[in-house]
Design a protein around this motif. Structure first.
Motif, short mmCIF file in Angstrom:
data_model
loop_
_atom_site.label_atom_id
_atom_site.label_comp_id
_atom_site.label_asym_id
_atom_site.label_seq_id
_atom_site.Cartn_x
_atom_site.Cartn_y
_atom_site.Cartn_z
N LYS A 27 0.89 -1.02 0.12
CA LYS A 27 0.02 0.05 0.17
C LYS A 27 0.78 1.22 0.05
O LYS A 27 2.02 1.42 0.71
N LYS A 66 -4.73 6.17 1.80
CA LYS A 66 -3.77 5.15 1.42
C LYS A 66 -4.40 4.24 0.63
O LYS A 66 -5.78 3.98 0.29
N GLU A 67 -3.69 3.77 -0.26
CA GLU A 67 -4.38 2.75 -1.26
C GLU A 67 -3.60 1.54 -1.56
O GLU A 67 -2.28 1.60 -1.51
N LEU A 68 -4.31 0.22 -1.65
CA LEU A 68 -3.62 -0.70 -2.29
C LEU A 68 -3.07 -0.63 -3.75
O LEU A 68 -3.67 -0.04 -4.48
N ALA A 99 1.99 0.75 5.01
CA ALA A 99 1.87 1.76 3.79
C ALA A 99 3.06 2.61 3.89
O ALA A 99 3.52 3.46 4.97
#
Ligand code: FAD
Length: 380
Positions: A71, A82-84, A181
């Motif tokens: 992430k 926050k992102e995958l 992340a």
């Protein structure tokens, strides 16, 4: 002076020199060709951290990855997003481990030698290059060079900015970091001049590398960086900490047209070959890909082609111009990009793997007025 002949000579045992050596000796057509790497400055003593994104396919450096994240986060004044990044991972390698890895290979292969020496003069004969060093004359038909002339690049009319960064690897008693992340860019810091952001690699809950980065033509002072860094750590984690390591460097951001070949006719590699992406400063992956191509060229007796001036050079130039002339606009564009476009699509675009249609979709989400203005300005 002694004269020694090698099948292949690599000038510069840094990131590109070592990656090329690796690809050559692991090529399925490698047949014990002698290789010499020459480096005057003991590159392996410099401590750098290399990060890059990669797919889940096996990677040459899987065994030496220090930390990896699936992430990424981007920080805005309103908070963190926050992102995958599937199918990618964002990974970090310490330069010390990278050089240990490659010196082990050099020790295993008798035909590969490393020389801590300076190349003083290079001449091209009919079939061979002649390299004069402090200690000997070296001849080779295949010469690769990571040497580049900074003065020449600085004196060129191309745009020149610096990506400057200053950071601390810190240890905190309290478990404060979110190690799921990495923060690629946190724009929620002062934008005093240029485009500024914080960058955070949380190795675990207690240890992280935190850097302040600036894109600017002006030189940032250490005092500026330290002040912003202190404020950022206070704002984000409000904790006491111990500084474990300091990282301070700058990477050229330029649309200077680096050539595939040096003035002497050697094949340029790494920064010298324009492998540092002008708008991001990332080069590790580009060097990795280029090294595979160069090894294939060598064994298939092909001369690599000159670089093509593709559309990505145009995009890079446009963004560099905006950063230089209107940093506030550049900041706005970057924030819009990360707000509106899935991160994995941005990573693909930065890898220059996107299609024209994907780029059109991505650009449609950006403030068009700013780009059109800049294109018109460039055409004046
Ligand atoms: C601090 C720092 C962090 C970076 N982090 C990242 C990152 O996280 N991810 C990423 O993708 N990229 C990163 N980069 C960009 C890029 O990956 C590196 O700059 C990379 O090291 C470039 O590889 P190179 O082989 O061209 O240069 P280098 O690794 O610098 O190696 C060049 C070698 O050539 C030798 N040399 C050059 N000129 C001469 C000369 N005239 N005489 C003798 N020897 C000479 C030097 O001693 C050096 O060892 C970073 C760059 C810096 C400076």
């Amino acid at each position: 002076m002694n004269t020694t002949h090698y099948d292949i000579v690599i000038l510069g045992g840094g990131c590109a020199g070592m990656q090329l050596m690796h690809q050559l000796i692991h090529h399925d057509q490698y047949n014990g060709e002698s290789i010499l790497i020459i480096d005057a400055d003991k590159a392996y003593l410099q401590h750098k951290s290399w990060c890059f994104w990669h797919s889940s396919e096996p990677n040459t450096y899987d065994s030496i990855i220090h930390s990896t994240w699936n992430k990424l986060s981007i920080g805005f004044s309103s908070g963190i997003k926050k992102e995958l990044i599937k199918p990618y991972r964002y990974s970090f390698i310490k330069s010390e481990t990278f050089f240990d890895f490659h010196f082990e290979e050099i020790n295993q292969y008798q035909q590969v030698k490393y020389s801590n020496d300076a190349a003083i003069a290079i001449k091209k004969g009919e079939t061979d290059f002649f390299i004069e060093t402090n200690n000997e004359i070296i001849t080779t038909p295949a010469l690769y060079s990571s040497y580049w002339n900074k003065e020449k690049v600085l004196n060129d009319p191309s745009i020149f900015l610096q990506q400057q960064f200053y950071g601390w690897e810190i240890f905190t008693e309290q478990p404060v970091f979110d190690s799921t992340a990495a923060i690629l860019m946190d724009f929620g810091i002062t934008q005093a001049y240029g485009v500024n952001f914080a960058y955070v690699l949380p190795y675990n809950k207690h240890n992280a590398l935190i850097e302040i980065t600036g894109f600017s033509a002006e030189e940032y002072s250490v005092e500026f960086f330290e002040e912003v860094l202190r404020q950022y750590i206070q704002k984000m984690w409000n904790c006491t900490f111990k500084i474990v390591k300091i990282e301070h460097a700058s990477i050229p951001m330029t649309n200077y047209s680096f050539n595939r070949f040096t003035e002497e006719g050697a094949i340029a590699i790494g920064t010298a070959a324009g492998m540092v992406k002008p708008t991001t400063g990332y080069a590790f992956n580009r060097i990795a890909r280029d090294s595979v191509l160069l090894a294939n060229h060598y064994f298939n007796k092909e001369i690599p082609a000159e670089f093509s001036h593709n559309r990505f050079k145009f995009y890079d130039r446009l963004l560099l111009e905006i950063i230089k002339q209107r940093p506030a606009k550049a900041l706005h564009i970057l924030m819009q990009l990360f707000r509106k476009v899935p991160y994995r699509q941005i990573l693909r675009f930065l890898d220059e793997d996107s299609s024209l249609i994907q780029e059109a979709v991505l650009f449609a989400k950006l403030p068009k007025k700013d780009f059109i203005k800049q294109v018109l300005k460039n055409g004046e």
